[in-house]
Design a protein around this motif. Structure first.
Motif, mmCIF file in Angstrom:
data_model
loop_
_atom_site.group_PDB
_atom_site.id
_atom_site.type_symbol
_atom_site.label_atom_id
_atom_site.label_comp_id
_atom_site.label_asym_id
_atom_site.label_seq_id
_atom_site.Cartn_x
_atom_site.Cartn_y
_atom_site.Cartn_z
ATOM 1 N N ARG A 136 0.837 -1.198 0.000
ATOM 2 C CA ARG A 136 0.000 0.000 0.000
ATOM 3 C C ARG A 136 0.876 1.254 0.000
ATOM 4 N NH1 ARG A 136 -4.251 -1.347 4.713
ATOM 5 N NH2 ARG A 136 -2.385 -2.318 5.586
ATOM 6 N N GLN A 137 0.369 2.283 -0.645
ATOM 7 C CA GLN A 137 1.110 3.535 -0.807
ATOM 8 C C GLN A 137 0.503 4.591 0.113
ATOM 9 O OE1 GLN A 137 3.783 3.573 -2.726
ATOM 10 N NE2 GLN A 137 3.453 1.501 -3.502
ATOM 11 N N PRO A 138 1.096 4.820 1.286
ATOM 12 C CA PRO A 138 0.429 5.647 2.289
ATOM 13 C C PRO A 138 0.305 7.125 1.948
ATOM 14 C CG PRO A 138 2.620 5.007 3.032
ATOM 15 C CD PRO A 138 2.337 4.216 1.796
ATOM 16 N N THR A 139 1.062 7.597 0.954
ATOM 17 C CA THR A 139 0.916 9.006 0.581
ATOM 18 C C THR A 139 -0.029 9.202 -0.606
ATOM 19 O OG1 THR A 139 2.947 8.832 -0.725
ATOM 20 C CG2 THR A 139 3.146 9.726 1.502
ATOM 21 N N PHE A 140 -0.584 8.118 -1.125
ATOM 22 C CA PHE A 140 -1.534 8.203 -2.245
ATOM 23 C C PHE A 140 -2.871 7.645 -1.788
ATOM 24 C CE2 PHE A 140 2.463 8.683 -4.299
ATOM 25 C CZ PHE A 140 2.210 9.473 -5.406
ATOM 26 N N GLY A 141 -3.777 8.538 -1.418
ATOM 27 C CA GLY A 141 -5.043 8.077 -0.875
ATOM 28 C C GLY A 141 -6.189 9.021 -1.148
ATOM 29 N N LEU A 142 -7.371 8.489 -0.987
ATOM 30 C CA LEU A 142 -8.629 9.238 -1.036
ATOM 31 C C LEU A 142 -9.122 9.345 0.405
ATOM 32 C CD1 LEU A 142 -11.130 10.395 -2.642
ATOM 33 C CD2 LEU A 142 -11.993 8.035 -2.674
ATOM 34 N N TRP A 143 -9.404 10.583 0.841
ATOM 35 C CA TRP A 143 -9.678 10.833 2.259
ATOM 36 C C TRP A 143 -10.963 11.628 2.434
ATOM 37 C CZ3 TRP A 143 -5.772 8.623 5.059
ATOM 38 C CH2 TRP A 143 -4.556 8.414 4.392
ATOM 39 N N PRO A 144 -11.860 11.202 3.336
ATOM 40 C CA PRO A 144 -13.114 11.917 3.545
ATOM 41 C C PRO A 144 -12.969 13.068 4.546
ATOM 42 C CG PRO A 144 -13.129 9.896 4.823
ATOM 43 C CD PRO A 144 -11.813 9.940 4.106
ATOM 44 N N VAL A 145 -13.514 14.200 4.188
ATOM 45 C CA VAL A 145 -13.534 15.352 5.102
ATOM 46 C C VAL A 145 -14.268 15.000 6.398
ATOM 47 C CG1 VAL A 145 -14.430 17.703 5.380
ATOM 48 C CG2 VAL A 145 -13.280 17.048 3.260
ATOM 49 N N ALA A 146 -15.236 14.095 6.304
ATOM 50 C CA ALA A 146 -16.035 13.722 7.481
ATOM 51 C C ALA A 146 -15.201 13.137 8.613
ATOM 52 C CB ALA A 146 -17.121 12.726 7.070
ATOM 53 N N LEU A 147 -13.994 12.635 8.309
ATOM 54 C CA LEU A 147 -13.164 12.019 9.350
ATOM 55 C C LEU A 147 -12.040 12.932 9.837
ATOM 56 C CD1 LEU A 147 -12.744 8.297 8.186
ATOM 57 C CD2 LEU A 147 -14.285 9.220 9.917
ATOM 58 N N ARG A 148 -12.088 14.205 9.480
ATOM 59 C CA ARG A 148 -10.935 15.045 9.820
ATOM 60 C C ARG A 148 -10.766 15.244 11.320
ATOM 61 N NH1 ARG A 148 -11.795 21.047 9.782
ATOM 62 N NH2 ARG A 148 -14.034 21.412 9.863
ATOM 63 N N GLU A 149 -11.841 15.323 12.087
ATOM 64 C CA GLU A 149 -11.681 15.503 13.532
ATOM 65 C C GLU A 149 -11.168 14.228 14.189
ATOM 66 O OE1 GLU A 149 -11.534 18.296 14.819
ATOM 67 O OE2 GLU A 149 -12.390 19.397 13.123
#
Length: 204
Positions: A136-149
Motif C-alpha cells: 500500500r502507498q500511504p501518501t496516495f489516498g482518497l480521504w473523507p472530510v467527514a473524518l478530519r476531527e
C-alpha cells in the motif's frame, strides 16, 4: 462522480537528499513538482500544496500552501489533515493526496481510488513489487472530510502510521499494475533521482 480536491504532500525534510525541497529537483527541463502538478490537475477540482516553512518559495506555482497544523513534522497524515481542513473550508467532501517526489503516478489514480472506496471515500493506492507482494502507498489516498476531527485526535494522541489509521476505518485498496517500473517510484536518494531521469527520458 464529483472530482475531489488534490493535495500534494511536500512537508517532509528530505534528509536522504541533503534537505531542501525534493519537488524542485529536475528531470530534464521539468521539476518533480511540475510533473506531479501536470499529472494531478486533470484528475481533481483544485490543488493545494502541503509544505512547511516559508510559503513564499512556492509563489511561482500559484497554489495555496498548507502548513502542518501540528508541530514536529509528524508525517504524511499531518499533511492529509491540513488538506482536509482546507477542503472543509471550501465545502468539499474529500481530497486525494499525492507525494511531491513521485512523478510517474497513474493518470487514472483518482478514478480508481473512487471506484474502490465504499460507503466512506477512503482508499489507499497499492502496487506489487518484483516478487508479487502488494504494497500500500500511504501518501496516495482518497480521504473523507467527514473524518478530519477523528484524524486530528489520532495525531494528537501520537499516531503516525498511515495504515494503522486507515485500517481502523476499513479503508479500501486500489491496486495499480507495474509495467517497466513501479508507478509509485519515488525519489528519496541521489541514486533514485538518476533512476527517475532514466525513466523520464524513456517516456519522452
Amino acid at each position: 462522480m464529483t472530482a475531489p480536491l488534490g493535495v500534494i504532500l511536500a512537508g517532509g525534510r528530505a534528509s536522504r537528499m541533503g534537505g531542501g525541497d525534493k519537488g524542485r529537483l529536475m528531470l530534464g527541463d521539468q521539476s518533480l513538482l511540475d510533473l506531479v502538478i501536470t499529472r494531478l490537475t486533470p484528475q481533481v477540482s483544485g490543488i493545494a500544496l502541503n509544505a512547511n516553512g516559508d510559503a513564499a518559495r512556492f509563489t511561482d506555482t500559484g497554489l495555496p500552501v498548507l502548513p502542518d497544523s501540528l508541530a514536529g513534522h509528524p508525517g504524511p497524515l499531518a499533511g492529509v489533515l491540513a488538506g482536509l481542513d482546507w477542503a472543509a473550508e471550501l465545502g468539499a467532501d474529500s481530497i486525494v493526496s499525492v507525494a511531491a517526489d513521485t512523478p510517474f503516478f497513474p493518470e487514472n489514480l483518482v478514478s480508481k481510488l473512487q471506484a474502490a472506496s465504499g460507503s466512506l471515500p477512503l482508499a489507499l493506492a497499492a502496487s506489487r513489487d518484483s516478487e508479487g507482494k502488494l504494497w500500500r502507498q500511504p501518501t496516495f489516498g482518497l480521504w473523507p472530510v467527514a473524518l478530519r476531527e477523528e484524524l486530528r485526535q489520532a495525531l494528537t494522541d501520537g499516531l503516525r502510521k498511515v495504515v494503522q489509521w486507515t485500517d481502523a476505518y476499513d479503508a479500501a485498496t486500489a491496486e495499480f499494475p507495474s509495467t517497466d517500473f513501479d508507478p509509485f517510484f519515488n525519489v528519496n536518494t541521489p541514486e533514485d533521482l538518476e533512476a527517475a531521469r532514466t525513466i523520464y527520458e524513456a517516456m519522452a
